[in-house]
Design an enzyme around this catalytic site. Structure first.
Site, PDB file in Angstrom:
ATOM      1  N   LYS A   1       0.633  -1.195  -0.106  1.00  4.39           N
ATOM      2  CA  LYS A   1      -0.021  -0.083   0.060  1.00  4.39           C
ATOM      3  C   LYS A   1       0.933   1.299   0.029  1.00  4.39           C
ATOM      4  O   LYS A   1       2.011   1.113   0.711  1.00  4.39           O
ATOM      5  CB  LYS A   1      -1.044   0.068   1.360  1.00  4.39           C
ATOM      6  CG  LYS A   1      -1.858  -0.964   1.411  1.00  4.39           C
ATOM      7  CD  LYS A   1      -3.327  -0.694   0.952  1.00  4.39           C
ATOM      8  CE  LYS A   1      -4.260  -1.818   0.776  1.00  4.39           C
ATOM      9  NZ  LYS A   1      -5.394  -1.500   0.293  1.00  4.39           N
TER      10      LYS A   1
ATOM     11  N   LYS B   1      -6.758   6.942   0.049  1.00  3.95           N
ATOM     12  CA  LYS B   1      -8.065   6.778   1.107  1.00  3.95           C
ATOM     13  C   LYS B   1      -7.678   6.885   2.540  1.00  3.95           C
ATOM     14  O   LYS B   1      -8.496   7.582   3.099  1.00  3.95           O
ATOM     15  CB  LYS B   1      -8.456   5.312   0.766  1.00  3.95           C
ATOM     16  CG  LYS B   1      -7.328   4.493   1.260  1.00  3.95           C
ATOM     17  CD  LYS B   1      -7.809   2.739   1.661  1.00  3.95           C
ATOM     18  CE  LYS B   1      -6.774   2.129   2.360  1.00  3.95           C
ATOM     19  NZ  LYS B   1      -7.105   0.981   3.146  1.00  3.95           N
TER      20      LYS B   1
END
Lengths: 406, 406
Positions: free
Chosen positions: A138, A264
């Site tokens: 990520k 996000k």
């Protein structure tokens, strides 16, 4: 032509997400013996561990220190990072990264981003030249106003093609086999019909023109995969990753998949701020919607050639992961808590997280610095508001005025 | 040319959402005296009420019965349906629907769908022929395999053009002025440059071809609005509805705005089912994403000419309202509760809601019957699974297999 050689899969990393991916992939190699070698190798950063008191394997090991790899290979459970989940017996842990990768035609990268550089140095030159990668890491790397996806970093360092996997995938829930979805971004250079998977050696990986202008041109010569192997394409990825409880969608937009997983976390902080104010479901939903709009704009601005905005608005890596992160996880919880207690997020990090940094905080700071460098802060009011609130330069109560475009 | 005549606004309905809209609109007419008459009329279905014990106005009224309109006009609070919220003094309640609508150039419909037919009968012929409408009524009317938006019903019955407003707008939260957004769908027939708002009398409202084949052609002659009035367009709607805490986005896709507000309730039940199983955030996020995909497909299939799929994936009426409904509200709560207790949703309706029907349940049944009639159930596995679970013909545990497209 049926494949004459089988793909060998290796997992680089064995945290809770790495072990979960190992479980899924090993289940699928076992049930697809025509395509894959039975055993999947998982590189484990070796540790001496004590099997926890509440583990069902405690009686076997007592309180003596053990090698993590031995425990995984003997009892088929990662008792330290994914306790309570039975791993397939064909998932073989190894502490030796070279032996893990040397015969692998498929490498799945799944380790914390701070270790990726050093790990790639260890792998370089030891892997097959035509191997293909998927990055489950990520975040994105941002430095000096240049943004690099981890899949790109892997491509540059190893000279192999690498895609990305991301989605609403909280590891223990996936490991427990609760229904969820993921997105794989994979888009190797244009297909040469005589090659195994469309990566002719003389093709160049082109980065987006706009980023190319700001950074060095990234041109990598890819080695063609021998045609004895099954084609590495969307269908192969689905066979390798999909389970009855884990739905896989393969798209071409690698950048969108990777960017969503990073951006996000900023929005999850904003969702936590408004939740702390008890402004209700309407407000949180508005934050999510405005957040997606800024994700889309970010992608369009810096990855204009490669990003497909549907990745953000329609894929698990986009909207679904964003929603999950705005309702569960540390970022939203800590931001909510900070507002409820009337303290900064930094104070929550100090007092309740032993000084550990929230991903949303570091991403907000990195992205803000990046936007400032490119003089684009005004186009991203939500991202910038989050950073200003984190730094104490704005209040949550200012958000309606900041976000109002009228 | 500056407007010579001012728009008169009327609200039809005074529940919590009607009163909230009345508040917003009256605030905006007061601050835009060039465009609008100061006073906004709100039609109230007259009731004798007792001012509640805990109302700050109880001392004034005691426990005597009062007319709801008098209380609203005297103390500027809808003590029955929106207690605790100060309404603007220029929002004038009236029990007489004809006096409410007769001079109005803008009608805002905001009442429960079961009353719309009778109310339109009372208005018919009493309104200005060139008035324009906005429907805030959630849901769609489905009968005999024909689907009709409430905005279309209003157009057909009154012969006026009508758009739709929907969004993540839980009324008490909007009334409390917490940040949120809404979407207005408005797309009158092609503009005639000499007319006030682009609705020449000899234009026809065309319904989608595909629906037209299944129903009677819907052709309505619209009356042109006199050019002395300010143009009724996106800018006028923003002026009338937007507040510093209430962001408005105007789109052309009326059908998408109205459909989202109906279909989301089915998905909210599904979200409740998986929450009751404690399958976690990943699963709920997957349900939301799969739900949007079915909303998009539904729109494309039955409103192919008018629906823009971005309404579902990018607007407040779509994704934001869906997310809010999957985390708060009666549908998701009751479905969660039913699974936790191991009973049917119908039993929860009986035992905990005095037999009142959940919107998600009736919408799931209506949509299922509609899909069956058109032999399209297989294309909408999530919508149909919800109805089967409600009717006891499937189990929540079957959902992964039902939703798996492999």
């Amino acid at each position: 032509m049926p494949a004459q050689k089988k793909h060998q899969v290796a997992i680089i990393g064995s945290g809770n997400w790495g072990s979960t991916m190992g479980k899924i992939v090993a289940e699928n190699t076992a049930s697809n013996p025509d395509l894959f070698h039975h055993d999947v190798r998982m590189w484990v950063f070796e540790e001496d561990i004590q099997v926890p008191d509440d583990s069902q394997h405690r009686s076997k090991y007592g309180d003596k220190e053990q090698k993590l790899t031995s425990v995984i290979n003997n009892v088929h459970e990662n008792v330290k990072y994914l306790p309570g989940i039975k791993l397939p017996e064909n998932l073989i842990a190894t502490p030796d990264i070279v032996s893990a990768v040397q015969d692998a035609t498929i490498l799945i990268f799944n380790l914390p981003h701070q270790f990726i550089g050093k790990t790639l140095d260890q792998i370089k030159g030891k892997h097959l030249p035509y191997t293909r990668g998927i990055s489950c890491i990520k975040g994105v790397d941002v430095s000096d106003g240049i943004i690099t996806l981890y899949s790109e970093l892997i491509m540059e360092k190893l000279g192999i093609y690498c895609g990305a996997l991301s989605g609403a995938n909280i590891a223990p829930e996936v490991a427990a086999e609760h229904l969820c979805e993921t997105t794989i971004g994979y888009d190797p250079p244009p297909m040469d019909l005589t090659s195994g998977d469309g990566c002719p050696k003389d093709n160049l990986i082109k980065v987006d023109e706009q980023r190319q202008a700001k950074t060095k041109p990234s041109s990598i010569q890819l080695e063609r995969m021998p045609q004895e192997y099954a084609h590495v394409d969307a269908e192969l990825w689905e066979t390798l990753f999909a389970r009855p409880y884990f739905f896989v969608h393969v798209v071409k937009d690698v950048a969108g998949v990777a960017l969503s997983g990073a951006l996000k976390n900023i929005i999850a902080l904003a969702a936590g701020f408004v939740a702390g104010k008890q402004w209700g479901e309407n407000t949180k939903a508005a934050i999510i919607r405005l957040g997606i709009q800024e994700m889309v704009l970010f992608g369009r601005t810096w990855f204009p050639r490669s990003v497909n905005e549907r990745t953000f608005t329609e894929e698990s890596a986009g909207i679904a992961d964003l929603v999950a992160s705005c309702y569960g996880g540390r970022n939203v919880r800590s931001a909510t808590h900070a507002v409820e207690k009337g303290v900064s997020v930094g104070e929550i990090e100090e007092t309740e997280m032993n000084g550990q940094k929230l991903q949303g905080v570091s991403t907000a700071q990195t992205v803000y610095a990046f936007l400032e460098k490119h003089e684009k802060t005004e186009d991203f009011p939500l991202f910038c508001a989050v950073n200003r609130i984190v730094e104490g330069r704005a209040k949550v109560d200012d958000m309606p005025a900041i976000l109002n475009k009228k």
